[in-house]
Design a protein around this motif. Sequence first.
Motif: not given
Length: 74
Positions: A45-49
């Motif tokens: 989720v963090k890298s996607s955001l």
Amino acid sequence: MSEQQNNPLHGIKLEQIVTALVDHYGWPELANRIDINCFKTDPSVKSSLKFLRRTPWAREKTEALFIATKLHQE
């Protein structure tokens, strides 16, 4: 205020959108539906955001899939 009245994403954070899509589809199917590396290679989720916040076209596709998924569920 009236501009946001018809916006289906009003009040929904990008993190909520990504998390809901991952919960619904899983990373592999999400990567099939939206062909971007942050969903395919070591997804989180963090890298996607981080990617989606810097890449308007990818964010638009992700938001559109969220809306379509949400409407289909109702």
